[in-house]
Scaffold this motif. Structure first.
Motif, PDB file in Angstrom:
ATOM      1  N   ASP A  37       0.868  -1.178   0.000  1.00 39.83           N
ATOM      2  CA  ASP A  37       0.000   0.000   0.000  1.00 39.83           C
ATOM      3  C   ASP A  37       0.902   1.225   0.000  1.00 39.83           C
ATOM      4  O   ASP A  37       1.931   1.238   0.672  1.00 39.83           O
ATOM      5  CB  ASP A  37      -0.895  -0.002   1.237  1.00 39.83           C
ATOM      6  CG  ASP A  37      -2.066   0.965   1.137  1.00 39.83           C
ATOM      7  OD1 ASP A  37      -1.843   2.131   0.761  1.00 39.83           O
ATOM      8  OD2 ASP A  37      -3.190   0.558   1.461  1.00 39.83           O
ATOM      9  N   ILE A  46      -1.456   3.961   6.856  1.00 42.22           N
ATOM     10  CA  ILE A  46      -2.275   2.744   6.855  1.00 42.22           C
ATOM     11  C   ILE A  46      -1.388   1.514   7.008  1.00 42.22           C
ATOM     12  O   ILE A  46      -1.703   0.604   7.778  1.00 42.22           O
ATOM     13  CB  ILE A  46      -3.143   2.657   5.579  1.00 42.22           C
ATOM     14  CG1 ILE A  46      -4.259   3.690   5.663  1.00 42.22           C
ATOM     15  CG2 ILE A  46      -3.703   1.257   5.389  1.00 42.22           C
ATOM     16  CD1 ILE A  46      -5.158   3.761   4.456  1.00 42.22           C
ATOM     17  N   ASP A  82      -3.357  -3.064  -1.964  1.00 42.13           N
ATOM     18  CA  ASP A  82      -4.180  -1.901  -2.312  1.00 42.13           C
ATOM     19  C   ASP A  82      -4.321  -1.855  -3.833  1.00 42.13           C
ATOM     20  O   ASP A  82      -3.425  -2.289  -4.564  1.00 42.13           O
ATOM     21  CB  ASP A  82      -3.509  -0.626  -1.791  1.00 42.13           C
ATOM     22  CG  ASP A  82      -4.342   0.626  -2.040  1.00 42.13           C
ATOM     23  OD1 ASP A  82      -5.561   0.512  -2.255  1.00 42.13           O
ATOM     24  OD2 ASP A  82      -3.769   1.726  -2.007  1.00 42.13           O
ATOM     25  N   LEU A 115      -7.396  -4.535  -0.178  1.00 42.62           N
ATOM     26  CA  LEU A 115      -7.836  -3.552   0.811  1.00 42.62           C
ATOM     27  C   LEU A 115      -7.745  -2.201   0.122  1.00 42.62           C
ATOM     28  O   LEU A 115      -6.655  -1.714  -0.141  1.00 42.62           O
ATOM     29  CB  LEU A 115      -6.922  -3.610   2.038  1.00 42.62           C
ATOM     30  CG  LEU A 115      -7.241  -2.652   3.171  1.00 42.62           C
ATOM     31  CD1 LEU A 115      -8.583  -2.997   3.805  1.00 42.62           C
ATOM     32  CD2 LEU A 115      -6.146  -2.709   4.223  1.00 42.62           C
ATOM     33  N   THR A 116      -8.896  -1.619  -0.210  1.00 44.82           N
ATOM     34  CA  THR A 116      -8.882  -0.463  -1.098  1.00 44.82           C
ATOM     35  C   THR A 116     -10.024   0.506  -0.818  1.00 44.82           C
ATOM     36  O   THR A 116     -11.037   0.135  -0.235  1.00 44.82           O
ATOM     37  CB  THR A 116      -8.934  -0.937  -2.567  1.00 44.82           C
ATOM     38  OG1 THR A 116      -8.887   0.184  -3.429  1.00 44.82           O
ATOM     39  CG2 THR A 116     -10.193  -1.744  -2.836  1.00 44.82           C
ATOM     40  N   ALA A 117      -9.832   1.727  -1.264  1.00 46.99           N
ATOM     41  CA  ALA A 117     -10.882   2.748  -1.150  1.00 46.99           C
ATOM     42  C   ALA A 117     -11.902   2.625  -2.284  1.00 46.99           C
ATOM     43  O   ALA A 117     -12.965   3.247  -2.235  1.00 46.99           O
ATOM     44  CB  ALA A 117     -10.255   4.138  -1.167  1.00 46.99           C
ATOM     45  N   ASP A 124     -14.877   1.513  -3.814  1.00 42.93           N
ATOM     46  CA  ASP A 124     -16.039   0.864  -3.217  1.00 42.93           C
ATOM     47  C   ASP A 124     -17.133   0.495  -4.214  1.00 42.93           C
ATOM     48  O   ASP A 124     -18.207   0.052  -3.817  1.00 42.93           O
ATOM     49  CB  ASP A 124     -16.620   1.729  -2.100  1.00 42.93           C
ATOM     50  CG  ASP A 124     -17.105   3.088  -2.597  1.00 42.93           C
ATOM     51  OD1 ASP A 124     -16.903   3.412  -3.782  1.00 42.93           O
ATOM     52  OD2 ASP A 124     -17.683   3.832  -1.779  1.00 42.93           O
ATOM     53  N   LYS A 134     -11.856   0.396   2.301  1.00 47.07           N
ATOM     54  CA  LYS A 134     -11.408   1.401   3.273  1.00 47.07           C
ATOM     55  C   LYS A 134     -12.497   2.446   3.418  1.00 47.07           C
ATOM     56  O   LYS A 134     -13.130   2.779   2.424  1.00 47.07           O
ATOM     57  CB  LYS A 134     -10.120   2.085   2.795  1.00 47.07           C
ATOM     58  CG  LYS A 134      -8.922   1.189   2.691  1.00 47.07           C
ATOM     59  CD  LYS A 134      -7.745   1.991   2.129  1.00 47.07           C
ATOM     60  CE  LYS A 134      -6.551   1.140   1.821  1.00 47.07           C
ATOM     61  NZ  LYS A 134      -5.476   1.900   1.160  1.00 47.07           N
ATOM     62  N   PRO A 135     -12.694   3.030   4.570  1.00 49.50           N
ATOM     63  CA  PRO A 135     -12.029   2.708   5.834  1.00 49.50           C
ATOM     64  C   PRO A 135     -12.496   1.340   6.313  1.00 49.50           C
ATOM     65  O   PRO A 135     -13.621   0.913   6.044  1.00 49.50           O
ATOM     66  CB  PRO A 135     -12.469   3.804   6.781  1.00 49.50           C
ATOM     67  CG  PRO A 135     -13.745   4.323   6.217  1.00 49.50           C
ATOM     68  CD  PRO A 135     -13.676   4.098   4.735  1.00 49.50           C
ATOM     69  N   PHE A 136     -11.617   0.657   7.035  1.00 51.57           N
ATOM     70  CA  PHE A 136     -11.892  -0.707   7.458  1.00 51.57           C
ATOM     71  C   PHE A 136     -11.747  -0.806   8.972  1.00 51.57           C
ATOM     72  O   PHE A 136     -11.146   0.041   9.616  1.00 51.57           O
ATOM     73  CB  PHE A 136     -10.933  -1.681   6.773  1.00 51.57           C
ATOM     74  CG  PHE A 136      -9.488  -1.423   7.134  1.00 51.57           C
ATOM     75  CD1 PHE A 136      -8.871  -2.150   8.142  1.00 51.57           C
ATOM     76  CD2 PHE A 136      -8.760  -0.447   6.476  1.00 51.57           C
ATOM     77  CE1 PHE A 136      -7.556  -1.897   8.485  1.00 51.57           C
ATOM     78  CE2 PHE A 136      -7.435  -0.199   6.807  1.00 51.57           C
ATOM     79  CZ  PHE A 136      -6.838  -0.918   7.820  1.00 51.57           C
TER      80      PHE A 136
END
Length: 163
Positions: free
Chosen positions: A27, A32, A71, A97-99, A101, A120-122
């Protein structure tokens, strides 16, 4: 008499205590990464970090982690391309794990080879639980159905032990 499940649990538990599982976090957001690293180290994992896709791929080659957290928004290689590349070369589990959505991003991430997708947010507890679930699934799939030597036979499928 012990069941095969009991013997397997003791054996896998002992192996887990001897070897720390390694997780590679890729990432570009250093805050983060450090948060994830701290939480996973508290959970007992060894954590290595990369801040772009190319170094992440290199680290995956060098360290052979048990799991990768990836990411999608990386500065050099898009996370989808990085995932596709790693999937061709490696078989470790990948959690995105990513923004991003959007449903289409999630579907694309899973179709390109990710084993799970977190937005994210997680929540750190959720990430930890998902990591454990993926690693447990991997351990279960790697177990042989039967162990046999001249003293004992263990049939893991039927959970029977013969001495």
């Amino acid at each position: 008499m012990y069941t095969a499940h009991h013997i397997l649990s003791v054996r896998v538990g002992a192996m887990t205590n001897i070897l720390k599982q390694t997780i590679l976090v890729i990432d570009d957001d250093k805050d983060i990464v450090m948060t994830i690293k701290g939480n996973l180290e508290l959970d007992g994992y060894k954590v290595i970090c990369a801040y772009n896709g190319r170094s992440g791929i290199d680290m995956a080659r060098e360290f052979r982690p048990h799991l990768i957290i990836l990411d999608l928004n990386l500065p050099d290689i898009d996370g989808i391309k990085a995932c596709q590349f790693m999937r061709r070369e490696f078989d470790f589990p990948i959690i995105m794990l990513t923004a991003r959505d959007g449903l289409s991003d999630m579907v694309l991430g899973l179709e390109c080879g990710a084993d799970d997708y977190i937005i994210k947010p997680f929540n750190a507890l959720e990430l930890s639980a998902r990591i454990k679930a993926v690693l447990n699934r991997l351990e279960r799939s790697m177990v042989k159905n039967r162990y046999e030597d001249r003293y004992i036979t263990i049939d893991f499928k039927s959970r029977m032990v013969q001495v």
